[in-house]
Design a protein around this motif. Structure first.
Motif, PDB file in Angstrom:
ATOM      1  N   SER A   6       0.837  -1.193   0.000  1.00  0.00           N
ATOM      2  CA  SER A   6       0.000   0.000   0.000  1.00  0.00           C
ATOM      3  C   SER A   6       0.876   1.248   0.000  1.00  0.00           C
ATOM      4  CB  SER A   6      -0.884   0.008   1.250  1.00  0.00           C
ATOM      5  OG  SER A   6      -1.568   1.233   1.361  1.00  0.00           O
ATOM      6  N   PRO A   7       0.446   2.301  -0.719  1.00  0.00           N
ATOM      7  CA  PRO A   7       1.198   3.549  -0.723  1.00  0.00           C
ATOM      8  C   PRO A   7       0.815   4.472   0.439  1.00  0.00           C
ATOM      9  CG  PRO A   7      -0.611   3.705  -2.262  1.00  0.00           C
ATOM     10  CD  PRO A   7      -0.626   2.295  -1.706  1.00  0.00           C
ATOM     11  N   CYS A   8      -0.065   4.016   1.322  1.00  0.00           N
ATOM     12  CA  CYS A   8      -0.561   4.857   2.414  1.00  0.00           C
ATOM     13  C   CYS A   8       0.580   5.306   3.323  1.00  0.00           C
ATOM     14  CB  CYS A   8      -1.590   4.090   3.237  1.00  0.00           C
ATOM     15  SG  CYS A   8      -2.304   5.072   4.577  1.00  0.00           S
ATOM     16  N   ILE A   9       0.586   6.623   3.654  1.00  0.00           N
ATOM     17  CA  ILE A   9       1.567   7.167   4.600  1.00  0.00           C
ATOM     18  C   ILE A   9       0.873   7.825   5.789  1.00  0.00           C
ATOM     19  CG2 ILE A   9       3.360   7.458   2.840  1.00  0.00           C
ATOM     20  CD1 ILE A   9       2.685  10.503   2.940  1.00  0.00           C
ATOM     21  N   LEU A  10      -0.394   7.435   6.017  1.00  0.00           N
ATOM     22  CA  LEU A  10      -1.193   7.899   7.157  1.00  0.00           C
ATOM     23  C   LEU A  10      -1.510   9.391   7.132  1.00  0.00           C
ATOM     24  CD1 LEU A  10       0.439   5.812  10.020  1.00  0.00           C
ATOM     25  CD2 LEU A  10      -1.602   5.269   8.690  1.00  0.00           C
ATOM     26  N   VAL A  11      -1.559   9.995   5.957  1.00  0.00           N
ATOM     27  CA  VAL A  11      -1.983  11.388   5.863  1.00  0.00           C
ATOM     28  C   VAL A  11      -3.509  11.433   5.766  1.00  0.00           C
ATOM     29  CG1 VAL A  11      -1.956  13.466   4.431  1.00  0.00           C
ATOM     30  CG2 VAL A  11       0.168  12.269   4.948  1.00  0.00           C
ATOM     31  N   CYS A  12      -4.104  10.641   4.918  1.00  0.00           N
ATOM     32  CA  CYS A  12      -5.548  10.414   4.868  1.00  0.00           C
ATOM     33  C   CYS A  12      -6.380  11.687   4.859  1.00  0.00           C
ATOM     34  CB  CYS A  12      -5.975   9.514   6.021  1.00  0.00           C
ATOM     35  SG  CYS A  12      -5.047   7.972   6.098  1.00  0.00           S
ATOM     36  N   SER A  13      -6.118  12.539   3.900  1.00  0.00           N
ATOM     37  CA  SER A  13      -6.893  13.754   3.713  1.00  0.00           C
ATOM     38  C   SER A  13      -6.986  14.003   2.206  1.00  0.00           C
ATOM     39  CB  SER A  13      -6.200  14.927   4.415  1.00  0.00           C
ATOM     40  OG  SER A  13      -6.972  16.088   4.320  1.00  0.00           O
ATOM     41  N   ILE A  14      -8.206  14.241   1.728  1.00  0.00           N
ATOM     42  CA  ILE A  14      -8.446  14.365   0.289  1.00  0.00           C
ATOM     43  C   ILE A  14      -8.388  15.827  -0.149  1.00  0.00           C
ATOM     44  CG2 ILE A  14     -10.111  13.943  -1.571  1.00  0.00           C
ATOM     45  CD1 ILE A  14      -8.946  11.354  -0.411  1.00  0.00           C
ATOM     46  N   ASP A  15      -7.643  16.094  -1.216  1.00  0.00           N
ATOM     47  CA  ASP A  15      -7.602  17.410  -1.848  1.00  0.00           C
ATOM     48  C   ASP A  15      -8.914  17.573  -2.608  1.00  0.00           C
ATOM     49  OD1 ASP A  15      -7.004  19.747  -3.206  1.00  0.00           O
ATOM     50  OD2 ASP A  15      -5.517  18.834  -4.523  1.00  0.00           O
ATOM     51  N   MET A  16      -9.739  18.508  -2.184  1.00  0.00           N
ATOM     52  CA  MET A  16     -11.060  18.674  -2.789  1.00  0.00           C
ATOM     53  C   MET A  16     -10.977  19.139  -4.247  1.00  0.00           C
ATOM     54  SD  MET A  16     -12.645  17.460  -0.438  1.00  0.00           S
ATOM     55  CE  MET A  16     -14.396  17.646  -0.583  1.00  0.00           C
ATOM     56  N   CYS A  21      -5.795  11.866  -2.517  1.00  0.00           N
ATOM     57  CA  CYS A  21      -5.287  11.952  -1.156  1.00  0.00           C
ATOM     58  C   CYS A  21      -3.975  12.729  -1.159  1.00  0.00           C
ATOM     59  CB  CYS A  21      -5.071  10.548  -0.600  1.00  0.00           C
ATOM     60  SG  CYS A  21      -4.283  10.513   1.028  1.00  0.00           S
ATOM     61  N   PHE A  22      -3.811  13.638  -0.194  1.00  0.00           N
ATOM     62  CA  PHE A  22      -2.573  14.412  -0.084  1.00  0.00           C
ATOM     63  C   PHE A  22      -1.361  13.510   0.130  1.00  0.00           C
ATOM     64  CE2 PHE A  22      -5.606  17.712   1.293  1.00  0.00           C
ATOM     65  CZ  PHE A  22      -5.191  18.759   0.491  1.00  0.00           C
ATOM     66  N   GLY A  23      -1.551  12.416   0.842  1.00  0.00           N
ATOM     67  CA  GLY A  23      -0.431  11.552   1.203  1.00  0.00           C
ATOM     68  C   GLY A  23      -0.045  10.548   0.140  1.00  0.00           C
ATOM     69  N   CYS A  24      -1.032   9.823  -0.382  1.00  0.00           N
ATOM     70  CA  CYS A  24      -0.704   8.724  -1.298  1.00  0.00           C
ATOM     71  C   CYS A  24      -1.101   8.979  -2.742  1.00  0.00           C
ATOM     72  CB  CYS A  24      -1.332   7.426  -0.807  1.00  0.00           C
ATOM     73  SG  CYS A  24      -3.136   7.377  -0.912  1.00  0.00           S
ATOM     74  N   GLY A  25      -2.038   9.897  -2.978  1.00  0.00           N
ATOM     75  CA  GLY A  25      -2.454  10.201  -4.345  1.00  0.00           C
ATOM     76  C   GLY A  25      -3.627   9.375  -4.846  1.00  0.00           C
ATOM     77  N   ARG A  26      -4.141   8.464  -4.022  1.00  0.00           N
ATOM     78  CA  ARG A  26      -5.280   7.658  -4.468  1.00  0.00           C
ATOM     79  C   ARG A  26      -6.589   8.429  -4.298  1.00  0.00           C
ATOM     80  NH1 ARG A  26      -4.745   2.378  -0.933  1.00  0.00           N
ATOM     81  NH2 ARG A  26      -4.186   3.968   0.591  1.00  0.00           N
ATOM     82  N   THR A  27      -7.620   7.985  -5.024  1.00  0.00           N
ATOM     83  CA  THR A  27      -8.954   8.540  -4.868  1.00  0.00           C
ATOM     84  C   THR A  27      -9.655   7.821  -3.712  1.00  0.00           C
ATOM     85  OG1 THR A  27     -10.001   6.923  -6.338  1.00  0.00           O
ATOM     86  CG2 THR A  27      -9.148   8.959  -7.366  1.00  0.00           C
ATOM     87  N   ARG A  28     -10.775   8.367  -3.266  1.00  0.00           N
ATOM     88  CA  ARG A  28     -11.560   7.705  -2.213  1.00  0.00           C
ATOM     89  C   ARG A  28     -11.965   6.299  -2.645  1.00  0.00           C
ATOM     90  NH1 ARG A  28     -13.696  11.229   1.783  1.00  0.00           N
ATOM     91  NH2 ARG A  28     -13.397  13.404   1.226  1.00  0.00           N
ATOM     92  N   ASP A  29     -12.405   6.150  -3.878  1.00  0.00           N
ATOM     93  CA  ASP A  29     -12.824   4.833  -4.367  1.00  0.00           C
ATOM     94  C   ASP A  29     -11.663   3.846  -4.373  1.00  0.00           C
ATOM     95  OD1 ASP A  29     -15.438   5.663  -4.706  1.00  0.00           O
ATOM     96  OD2 ASP A  29     -15.209   6.053  -6.855  1.00  0.00           O
ATOM     97  N   GLU A  30     -10.483   4.308  -4.777  1.00  0.00           N
ATOM     98  CA  GLU A  30      -9.315   3.425  -4.788  1.00  0.00           C
ATOM     99  C   GLU A  30      -8.914   3.028  -3.365  1.00  0.00           C
ATOM    100  OE1 GLU A  30      -7.323   5.105  -8.912  1.00  0.00           O
ATOM    101  OE2 GLU A  30      -6.742   5.991  -6.988  1.00  0.00           O
ATOM    102  N   THR A  64      -3.413  16.165   9.972  1.00  0.00           N
ATOM    103  CA  THR A  64      -3.439  14.791   9.483  1.00  0.00           C
ATOM    104  C   THR A  64      -3.298  13.822  10.652  1.00  0.00           C
ATOM    105  OG1 THR A  64      -1.055  14.697   9.187  1.00  0.00           O
ATOM    106  CG2 THR A  64      -2.363  15.481   7.298  1.00  0.00           C
ATOM    107  N   ARG A  65      -3.638  12.596  10.389  1.00  0.00           N
ATOM    108  CA  ARG A  65      -3.510  11.554  11.414  1.00  0.00           C
ATOM    109  C   ARG A  65      -2.062  11.421  11.875  1.00  0.00           C
ATOM    110  NH1 ARG A  65      -4.569   5.224  10.344  1.00  0.00           N
ATOM    111  NH2 ARG A  65      -4.124   4.514  12.433  1.00  0.00           N
ATOM    112  N   SER A  67       0.382  13.712  11.806  1.00  0.00           N
ATOM    113  CA  SER A  67       0.830  14.848  12.619  1.00  0.00           C
ATOM    114  C   SER A  67       0.180  14.829  14.001  1.00  0.00           C
ATOM    115  CB  SER A  67       0.576  16.180  11.911  1.00  0.00           C
ATOM    116  OG  SER A  67      -0.791  16.391  11.704  1.00  0.00           O
ATOM    117  N   ARG A  68      -1.087  14.393  14.067  1.00  0.00           N
ATOM    118  CA  ARG A  68      -1.757  14.297  15.361  1.00  0.00           C
ATOM    119  C   ARG A  68      -1.084  13.255  16.245  1.00  0.00           C
ATOM    120  NH1 ARG A  68      -6.274  11.712  14.347  1.00  0.00           N
ATOM    121  NH2 ARG A  68      -5.696   9.917  15.567  1.00  0.00           N
ATOM    122  N   MET A  69      -0.739  12.108  15.658  1.00  0.00           N
ATOM    123  CA  MET A  69      -0.078  11.049  16.429  1.00  0.00           C
ATOM    124  C   MET A  69       1.282  11.532  16.929  1.00  0.00           C
ATOM    125  SD  MET A  69      -1.204   7.793  14.085  1.00  0.00           S
ATOM    126  CE  MET A  69      -0.194   6.594  14.905  1.00  0.00           C
ATOM    127  N   ALA A  70       2.026  12.247  16.091  1.00  0.00           N
ATOM    128  CA  ALA A  70       3.331  12.769  16.495  1.00  0.00           C
ATOM    129  C   ALA A  70       3.172  13.791  17.621  1.00  0.00           C
ATOM    130  CB  ALA A  70       4.042  13.404  15.304  1.00  0.00           C
TER     131      ALA A  70
END
Length: 77
Positions: A6-16, A21-30, A64-65, A67-70
């Motif tokens: 998975s390309p997820c980096i725990l940013v999990c926020s969508i550029d409207m 996604c700001f972190g991985c570049g995937r769409t919500r559907d992906e 982001t998730r 930054s909050r965790m950090a």
């Protein structure tokens, strides 16, 4: 059980503006369908991610998730 790449980096926020996604570049559907995709489908999406990430704004508009965790880890120290 085999780990799913998975390309997820725990940013999990969508550029409207772009829908990526700001972190991985995937769409919500992906993101939602990632586990059900074949390895070939995931690799095809991952090949597109660098170009997608060039089109998103560099900073998400909310905390982001990651930054909050950090921040929370720092408060516990």
């Amino acid at each position: 059980m085999t780990a799913i790449e998975s390309p997820c980096i725990l940013v999990c926020s969508i550029d409207m503006k772009t829908g990526f996604c700001f972190g991985c570049g995937r769409t919500r559907d992906e993101i939602g369908g990632w586990i059900g995709m074949t390895s070939e489908m995931r690799r095809a999406v991952m090949a597109e991610l660098p170009a997608r990430l060039e089109t998103v704004e560099r900073r998400p508009r909310r905390e982001t998730r990651r930054s909050r965790m950090a921040r929370e880890r720092g408060a516990l120290s």
